[in-house]
Write a protein that holds these residues in place. Structure first.
Motif, short mmCIF file in Angstrom:
data_model
loop_
_atom_site.label_atom_id
_atom_site.label_comp_id
_atom_site.label_asym_id
_atom_site.label_seq_id
_atom_site.Cartn_x
_atom_site.Cartn_y
_atom_site.Cartn_z
N GLN A 66 4.17 66.29 31.69
CA GLN A 66 4.15 67.39 30.73
C GLN A 66 4.27 66.83 29.31
OE1 GLN A 66 6.83 67.11 33.04
NE2 GLN A 66 5.50 67.96 34.62
N THR A 68 11.85 63.43 25.48
CA THR A 68 10.71 63.74 24.61
C THR A 68 10.27 62.54 23.79
OG1 THR A 68 12.11 64.56 22.80
CG2 THR A 68 11.41 66.15 24.47
N GLY A 123 1.24 74.59 26.48
CA GLY A 123 1.31 73.24 27.02
C GLY A 123 -0.05 72.60 27.22
N HIS A 130 17.59 65.56 26.72
CA HIS A 130 16.30 66.18 26.41
C HIS A 130 15.57 65.42 25.30
CE1 HIS A 130 13.27 69.14 25.38
NE2 HIS A 130 13.83 69.37 24.21
N HIS A 143 7.00 64.01 35.98
CA HIS A 143 7.58 63.66 34.68
C HIS A 143 7.26 62.20 34.33
CE1 HIS A 143 9.37 67.46 35.44
NE2 HIS A 143 10.37 66.99 36.18
N HIS A 177 8.56 60.25 31.99
CA HIS A 177 8.44 60.04 30.54
C HIS A 177 9.01 58.72 30.04
CE1 HIS A 177 7.58 64.29 30.93
NE2 HIS A 177 7.15 64.32 29.68
N ASP A 197 10.69 72.25 22.48
CA ASP A 197 10.44 73.00 23.70
C ASP A 197 11.68 73.71 24.21
OD1 ASP A 197 7.78 72.31 23.81
OD2 ASP A 197 8.09 70.62 25.17
N ASN A 198 12.85 73.12 23.98
CA ASN A 198 14.06 73.69 24.57
C ASN A 198 15.28 73.28 23.77
OD1 ASN A 198 15.43 75.24 26.47
ND2 ASN A 198 14.39 74.28 28.20
N PHE A 232 6.13 67.12 26.78
CA PHE A 232 7.40 67.63 26.26
C PHE A 232 7.60 67.24 24.79
CE2 PHE A 232 9.49 67.42 30.71
CZ PHE A 232 9.10 68.71 30.98
N THR A 256 7.40 60.77 25.56
CA THR A 256 6.17 61.49 25.91
C THR A 256 4.92 60.75 25.46
OG1 THR A 256 7.28 63.65 25.82
CG2 THR A 256 4.88 63.64 25.60
N THR A 289 3.90 72.47 33.48
CA THR A 289 4.74 72.89 32.36
C THR A 289 6.23 72.63 32.59
OG1 THR A 289 4.62 75.10 33.31
CG2 THR A 289 3.18 74.62 31.45
#
Length: 442
Positions: free
Chosen positions: A281, A303, A339, A299, A259, A261, A287-288, A283, A306, A324
């Motif tokens: 990734q 992101t 991804g 989250h 990660h 990020h 995505d979620n 992100f 990123t 991913t």
């Protein structure tokens, strides 16, 4: 390992070897589970043999895809299912998902935590279809860390084993504190067959108790895992987002940052100097969607980092891998290929295809003597494993082809076995013999 698979001859394809940008038009002969020969000239086939002929004309031959951060068990089971249903159900779901993962073109995955040793064995012995699995075993977490998914009424057992939490009982994570306990957990995973070790050294979005900014495990605890893994010839990968957590992990000898990020420039420079990998990734917010406002806020913050993380990684030319990290959302697993396409914001199509094949394979090779598939992955050359995709069209020109594997991946070969073949109006095999041979372990 020797197999009884028929030879496979792929004629007249545009060959991308996974490492070099220039492609060549030619023919590839697969014998057993390895690539035997690559030639621009026709490769003769003896009359009467059982060689499977595949027409590559107008098609693109490339190595099978590698996901360096996949959760083969946790991606396709929801938290409520893991907490309430019989554990055998969740393993059956994971087996079904493994077959779907292979059909998306992923011939290898590095599992970033979860009970996948049985799934790996079932795939390797031909009981199930699925990708090669580099297993980590249970994620190792501190109390209140990213892998602590106990209910609030479940208390720590301080190593006595008298109150094993559900998350530990199913093998998803091990909750330990102190260098000695971390050493024991690491060695337990290695005993079960882990090819690398996964530690959780910072907060995360999916976890219940830890804010995103916290740094988890003391440096001496991380170093204990690193030392135990190195004694077995392998390495430690860590879940972490923040500069403080990344720097601590690097000082302790971690080889793969997962990660990252929220990394800043000085820490990215440190990462580049350390020669460790950044396995990250692309992100995005969409995505979620997490069930609590606190998780969703974490989250979103992740992101937001990123673009900076990828920009800095490119600036400092760090060793970069792709994965991913799809988790706890069965409907999302079908977005695995998406991804890859998202990487176009930062990289050329060639750089992306190399990352998801050859580069990822170089990361997996850090497992050294613990490598469950000793040999060459992520590349098309003589002697390499025969893990290949025959694509309709050229992904170097149109990366969007990767997003629709059902349509565009005409042939999938793993370990010298045809796992998918949708070529039309062409004989599947000489001498009128059709059908797909049974897959055997590598």
């Amino acid at each position: 390992m020797q197999t009884t698979n028929p030879d496979i001859l792929i004629d007249n394809a545009e060959i991308f070897n996974g490492r070099d940008e220039a492609t060549v038009r030619g023919n590839v002969l697969i014998r057993g589970n390895r690539i035997e020969k690559i030639s621009p000239a026709p490769i003769p086939v003896a009359p009467g043999d059982n060689t499977i002929l595949l027409d590559g004309t107008g098609r693109f031959l490339m190595p099978g895809l590698i996901d360096a951060h996949w959760h083969a068990y946790l991606c396709c089971n929801t938290p409520i299912e893991l907490l309430t249903r019989d554990v055998s159900y969740s393993h059956l779901v994971a087996g079904q998902e493994a077959a779907a993962t292979l059909q998306r073109g992923f011939t290898t995955i590095r599992d970033a935590g979860g009970p996948v040793f049985g799934l790996k064995y079932a795939i390797d012995t031909g009981v199930l279809q699925g990708p090669r699995i580099y297993p980590s075993g249970a994620m190792i977490s501190q109390t209140s860390g990213h892998g602590d998914f106990r209910m609030i009424y479940e208390h720590g057992h301080a190593g006595c084993g008298c109150e094993t939490a559900r998350v530990e009982a199913i093998g998803a994570s091990r909750i330990v504190d102190g260098a000695d306990a971390v050493t024991t957990a690491t060695r337990e995973n290695l005993r079960q067959g882990a090819s690398q070790i996964k530690l959780l050294t910072g907060g995360g979005a999916a976890s219940l108790y830890d804010p995103l900014d916290v740094t988890e495990f003391f440096e001496e605890e991380i170093r204990a895992a690193v030392k135990a893994a190195e004694d077995w010839g392998t390495y430690v990968m860590v879940h972490v987002y923040t500069p403080e957590g990344i720097a601590r992990a690097l000082r302790a000898g971690v080889r793969s940052i997962e990660h990252g990020h929220l990394i800043d420039e000085p820490t990215m420079e440190l990462l580049a100097r350390s020669d460790a990998w950044l396995s990250t990734q692309p992100f995005t917010v969409e995505d979620n969607t997490y069930p609590t406002p606190e998780q969703q806020a974490k989250h979103i913050r992740i992101t937001q980092g990123t673009d900076k993380a990828y920009t800095l990684a490119r600036q400092y030319d760090v060793k970069l891998a792709w994965g991913t990290d799809l988790l706890f959302n069965p409907a999302n697993t079908r977005k695995q290929n998406h991804g890859i396409v998202k990487l176009q914001k930062w990289f050329s199509n060639f750089r992306i295809l190399r990352m998801v094949t050859y580069d990822n394979a170089c990361l997996l090779a850090l497992s050294g003597p613990r490598n469950p598939y000793p040999g060459k992955l992520g590349i098309i050359e003589p002697g390499a494993f025969a893990d290949l995709l025959l694509v309709e069209g050229n992904p170097l020109e149109n990366l969007g082809l990767m997003e629709d594997p059902a349509t565009n991946f005409r042939v999938i070969v793993k370990n010298g076995v045809i796992c998918k073949n949708t070529l039309q109006n062409e004989p599947a095999q000489q001498n009128g013999q059709n059908g797909i041979p049974h897959e055997t372990t590598a």
